[in-house]
Design a protein around this motif. Structure first.
Motif: not given
Length: 197
Positions: A131-132, A135, A138-139
């Motif tokens: 999940s990191d 993220q 996405e960022s």
């Protein structure tokens, strides 16, 4: 005499090191390619031994590079992240150099629908395992997309309340590549109409 022999041995080792390193990099790439293909075909249930066989490497070689499946999927996702961010950055650079932001947004939506199934499978498999990394994808992607959105707003091309998060929502609802071309084009047209001023 002894010094010369030592120098020859050191030279021999120096010459061999790049070969080993290049071979190791090749193996790593083969493993990542095989993992992407098998994840696309069969999902995250595929075994590490199957990935090793597909890559043409020993299982021990695979585990030296990636001790766990989570490590392998995270590495595949990191490569995917670099490709995705590079594509959005290229679009943003073109917009900074005068390209039409709407045309670039259209191109990104088309690419999103038709991108390789392996990329989608890696992202899907990573949902519960990395999940990191998701993220980060996405960022970093959003940061580049912000550049396109800012230019589009400056040119009065978007509704004032449209943000990069809205494009993320559109991307999240994008159909897959099984949609007929005409329907895919229509979806893109309707998605763009919803944000254009």
């Amino acid at each position: 005499m002894f010094g010369q022999a030592g120098d020859k041995q050191a030279t021999s080792i120096q010459r061999e090191t790049p070969v080993v390193r290049a071979d190791s990099l090749r193996n790593r790439e083969r493993i990542l390619t095989a993992a992407g293909a098998l994840l696309a075909a069969r999902g995250e249930g595929v075994g590490m031994d199957e990935i090793a066989a597909e890559a043409g490497v020993a299982v021990g070689t695979l585990y030296r590079h990636f001790p766990t499946k989570s490590d392998l999927i995270a590495a595949a996702l990191a490569e995917l992240t670099e490709r995705l961010v590079a594509d959005v950055r290229s679009a943003a650079d073109r917009v900074d150099n005068g390209a039409d932001p709407v045309a670039e947004l259209r191109g990104l939506l088309e690419w999103l629908i038709t991108k390789p199934a392996a990329d989608k499978a890696i992202k899907a498999a990573a949902t519960g395992l990395a999940s990191d990394a998701l993220q980060e994808m996405e960022s970093r992607g959003f940061a580049e997309l912000d550049r396109i959105t800012a230019v589009a707003h400056a040119r009065g091309l978007l509704h004032p309340d449209i943000t990069t998060a809205d494009f993320a929502l559109i991307a999240a609802t994008a159909p897959d590549d099984t949609l007929p071309a005409a329907a895919r084009d229509r979806w893109i047209e309707l998605a763009l109409r919803s944000v254009l001023a």
